[in-house]
Enzyme design. Structure first.
Site, PDB file in Angstrom:
ATOM      1  N   TYR A 185       0.844  -1.197   0.000  1.00 27.81           N
ATOM      2  CA  TYR A 185       0.000   0.000   0.000  1.00 27.81           C
ATOM      3  C   TYR A 185       0.882   1.250   0.000  1.00 27.81           C
ATOM      4  CZ  TYR A 185      -3.841  -3.148   1.053  1.00 27.81           C
ATOM      5  OH  TYR A 185      -4.776  -4.147   0.987  1.00 27.81           O
ATOM      6  N   ASN A 227     -12.286  -0.481  -5.193  1.00 29.67           N
ATOM      7  CA  ASN A 227     -12.065  -0.784  -6.606  1.00 29.67           C
ATOM      8  C   ASN A 227     -13.285  -1.530  -7.172  1.00 29.67           C
ATOM      9  OD1 ASN A 227     -11.079  -1.653  -9.128  1.00 29.67           O
ATOM     10  ND2 ASN A 227      -9.878  -3.304  -8.227  1.00 29.67           N
ATOM     11  N   CYS A 251      -6.283  -5.269  -7.758  1.00 30.43           N
ATOM     12  CA  CYS A 251      -6.079  -4.878  -6.362  1.00 30.43           C
ATOM     13  C   CYS A 251      -5.639  -6.063  -5.506  1.00 30.43           C
ATOM     14  CB  CYS A 251      -7.333  -4.229  -5.798  1.00 30.43           C
ATOM     15  SG  CYS A 251      -8.823  -5.210  -5.913  1.00 30.43           S
ATOM     16  N   HIS A 252      -5.838  -7.277  -6.015  1.00 29.78           N
ATOM     17  CA  HIS A 252      -5.387  -8.457  -5.260  1.00 29.78           C
ATOM     18  C   HIS A 252      -3.864  -8.528  -5.171  1.00 29.78           C
ATOM     19  CE1 HIS A 252      -5.655  -9.758  -9.497  1.00 29.78           C
ATOM     20  NE2 HIS A 252      -4.627 -10.541  -9.208  1.00 29.78           N
ATOM     21  N   GLU A 268      -1.494 -16.747 -10.062  1.00 28.62           N
ATOM     22  CA  GLU A 268      -0.453 -15.954 -10.732  1.00 28.62           C
ATOM     23  C   GLU A 268       0.954 -16.375 -10.317  1.00 28.62           C
ATOM     24  OE1 GLU A 268      -1.166 -11.734 -10.496  1.00 28.62           O
ATOM     25  OE2 GLU A 268      -3.194 -11.941 -11.290  1.00 28.62           O
TER      26      GLU A 268
END
Length: 161
Positions: free
Chosen positions: A99, A123, A131-132, A158
């Site tokens: 962040y 979001n 945002c993950h 991912e």
């Protein structure tokens, strides 16, 4: 005349609720139980037509064949939120940022980290606006409007976890 189109798309995260403007621009992607997620309204029009491209790209993403979404979307947030959301677009597939790093990228002071977190939590385009990929300064998986279980699934998909 309706101003919002919607459809559901199946995914490994559960059914995704997609909304679009009349011109076909994606306006939201929500998961069931999402904090602040959208719910279908009576004046919306169910029509899968405007969502063909996003459906194909989501399928390719979940199949491991797509790493970057190329979609037309339109969000409606404050200037600050739009800056934060745009910074999310620059986080590469398979990586994470904090962040604090997002705050620095948009030129916000370190004290704005909470506000950055609030903007990320709001979001409207989960998955496609990643945002993950934002984590706590100590590497912990902190909040996700779609639920931490889904954040873990996306980051595992991912290759981050």
């Amino acid at each position: 005349m309706t101003s919002t189109y919607w459809t559901d798309v199946a995914s490994p995260l559960g059914p995704l609720l997609l909304t679009a403007a009349p011109d076909g621009a994606l306006t939201s992607l929500s998961v069931p139980g999402q904090k602040g997620g959208r719910v279908v309204r009576d004046d919306w029009r169910q029509d899968p037509g405007p969502f063909r491209e996003v459906g194909e790209q989501l399928a390719a993403y979940f199949a491991g064949e797509l790493k970057e979404f190329r979609l037309t979307w339109r969000t409606d947030g404050s200037v600050f939120r739009e800056k934060v959301w745009a910074a999310l677009d620059d986080i590469p597939y398979g990586s994470t940022v904090t962040y604090g790093e997002i705050a620095a990228r948009i030129g916000a002071p370190r004290a704005a980290v909470r506000a950055v977190g609030g903007a990320i939590g709001a979001n409207p385009l989960l998955v496609v606006r990643p945002c993950h990929r934002v984590i706590g300064a100590d590497g912990t998986l902190t909040g996700y409007a779609g639920g931490l279980e889904r954040k873990v699934r996306l980051l595992t998909h991912e290759g981050v976890l």
